[in-house]
Scaffold this motif. Structure first.
Motif, short mmCIF file in Angstrom:
data_model
loop_
_atom_site.label_atom_id
_atom_site.label_comp_id
_atom_site.label_asym_id
_atom_site.label_seq_id
_atom_site.Cartn_x
_atom_site.Cartn_y
_atom_site.Cartn_z
N LEU A 208 -2.76 -6.48 2.99
CA LEU A 208 -2.06 -6.95 4.18
C LEU A 208 -1.96 -5.85 5.23
CD1 LEU A 208 -0.50 -9.17 5.61
CD2 LEU A 208 1.53 -8.51 4.31
N ASN A 209 -1.74 -4.63 4.80
CA ASN A 209 -1.63 -3.52 5.74
C ASN A 209 -2.97 -3.16 6.36
OD1 ASN A 209 1.17 -2.41 5.99
ND2 ASN A 209 1.03 -2.47 3.76
N GLN A 210 -4.06 -3.64 5.77
CA GLN A 210 -5.39 -3.42 6.33
C GLN A 210 -5.85 -4.58 7.22
OE1 GLN A 210 -7.32 -2.75 2.39
NE2 GLN A 210 -8.09 -0.88 3.31
N SER A 212 -6.55 -7.08 10.04
CA SER A 212 -6.55 -6.93 11.50
C SER A 212 -5.66 -7.94 12.18
CB SER A 212 -7.99 -7.05 12.03
OG SER A 212 -8.58 -8.27 11.57
N LEU A 213 -5.48 -9.13 11.60
CA LEU A 213 -4.70 -10.18 12.24
C LEU A 213 -3.22 -9.83 12.38
CD1 LEU A 213 -6.07 -13.53 10.75
CD2 LEU A 213 -5.96 -12.92 13.16
N PHE A 214 -2.72 -8.98 11.50
CA PHE A 214 -1.27 -8.78 11.45
C PHE A 214 -0.86 -7.33 11.66
CE2 PHE A 214 -2.17 -12.40 8.49
CZ PHE A 214 -1.72 -13.40 9.35
N LYS A 215 -1.66 -6.60 12.41
CA LYS A 215 -1.35 -5.18 12.62
C LYS A 215 0.02 -4.97 13.27
CE LYS A 215 -6.02 -3.26 12.85
NZ LYS A 215 -7.04 -2.60 13.71
N GLU A 216 0.40 -5.86 14.17
CA GLU A 216 1.65 -5.69 14.91
C GLU A 216 2.80 -6.50 14.32
OE1 GLU A 216 1.52 -3.40 17.21
OE2 GLU A 216 -0.64 -3.21 16.90
N LYS A 217 2.59 -7.13 13.18
CA LYS A 217 3.62 -7.99 12.59
C LYS A 217 4.39 -7.26 11.49
CE LYS A 217 2.45 -11.60 15.05
NZ LYS A 217 3.34 -12.12 16.11
N ARG A 218 5.62 -7.68 11.29
CA ARG A 218 6.42 -7.13 10.19
C ARG A 218 5.86 -7.61 8.85
NH1 ARG A 218 12.31 -9.01 11.13
NH2 ARG A 218 11.29 -10.65 12.36
N LYS A 219 5.92 -6.74 7.87
CA LYS A 219 5.36 -7.04 6.56
C LYS A 219 6.32 -6.56 5.47
CE LYS A 219 0.86 -5.75 8.51
NZ LYS A 219 1.44 -5.12 9.71
#
Length: 273
Positions: A208-210, A212-219
């Motif tokens: 998930l941390n890799q 590209s779709l969610f780079k700016e989203k909280r995880k």
């Protein structure tokens, strides 16, 4: 969390069957904590239980199953590599379901939890649900589908860290193939959606941390819940006696929805045994 919330769980499979039971367990856990939780599923259900709603009629379920069966046969023969589980490749052909969901859910919905996405909601649905309700969407990842342009398991393909395309699951060398189109469509809507990603394992969290779709989203990484009233500490010895299992042997337990699924590793397990 002291505030009691109105929570809507969105999930494709029947919450009383197979992997779909996760949604049911999650609803019970949240309700036992004082929240008001409902499930909205895309599967036909032939029973009534308060808090569980279906968007699909019996006739629709027959047509959908037939279509999926034909599609799997076509894909298995020529269209895609079945090992990649390209079940989310049809997202742009899906009808929008957000209006049906808005008619069911409470007027004041505090948050959504999205589980299994297969043939259920697409990125535009999620965006519109968020826009109409202002409720954040917590996407609890059951596999890699949220991160990719169509596959549910990418093996060693790292294209989901870019913009997909050249998809090995589609035997494609085209950087602008269907997976790239879907990735761009997801990106168009999800970047403007209040969406939070949840991984259920450390391995998934690293992926998930890799992504590209969610780079700016909280995880977040949150392990899947279990019912402590059912699964609790006890005597191993007494349990073995009750189930007529040998008390002085080493016992291995393993399982999966399908032992024929390559990614479950049953071939490797059999060889190891």
């Amino acid at each position: 969390m002291n505030k009691k919330l109105n929570i809507v769980i969105l999930t494709a499979p029947d919450p009383k069957k197979a992997a779909g039971i996760l949604a049911y367990d999650l609803m019970k856990a949240l309700n036992s904590s004082g929240h008001k939780t409902i499930i909205v599923t895309n599967s036909y259900i032939n029973y009534y239980e308060s808090g569980i709603y279906s968007l699909t009629s019996f006739s629709q379920s027959i047509v959908t199953r037939l279509f999926d069966k034909i599609k799997r046969i076509i894909e298995r023969e020529s269209y895609s590599n079945p090992d990649f589980f390209m079940h989310s490749i049809n997202q742009l052909q899906q009808k929008l379901n957000y209006k049906k969901i808005l008619r069911i859910i409470p007027n004041k919905t505090d948050l959504f939890i999205y589980l299994f996405p297969r043939s259920y909601l697409n990125a535009q649905d999620l965006y519109l649900l968020n826009q109409h309700t202002k409720a954040p969407i917590y996407w609890y990842m059951m596999d890699m589908a949220p991160m990719t342009g169509g596959c549910h398991y990418a093996w060693d393909c790292m294209n989901y860290t870019q913009e997909c395309g050249c998809c090995p699951g589609l035997f494609s060398n085209d950087k602008n193939d269907e997976t790239n189109i879907i990735w761009n469509n997801k990106n168009k809507y999800l970047k403007n959606t209040n969406i939070i990603l949840i991984a259920g394992s450390e391995w998934q969290y690293r992926q998930l941390n890799q992504a590209s779709l969610f780079k700016e989203k909280r995880k977040y990484k949150i392990l899947l819940p279990i019912d402590n009233n059912i699964f609790k500490e006890g005597s191993t010895y007494e349990a073995r006696l009750e189930m007529n299992l040998p008390v002085n042997k080493r016992i291995l337990f393993f399982g999966a929805v399908s032992a024929n699924s390559k990614r479950k590793g049953f071939k490797e397990l059999a060889n190891a045994l």
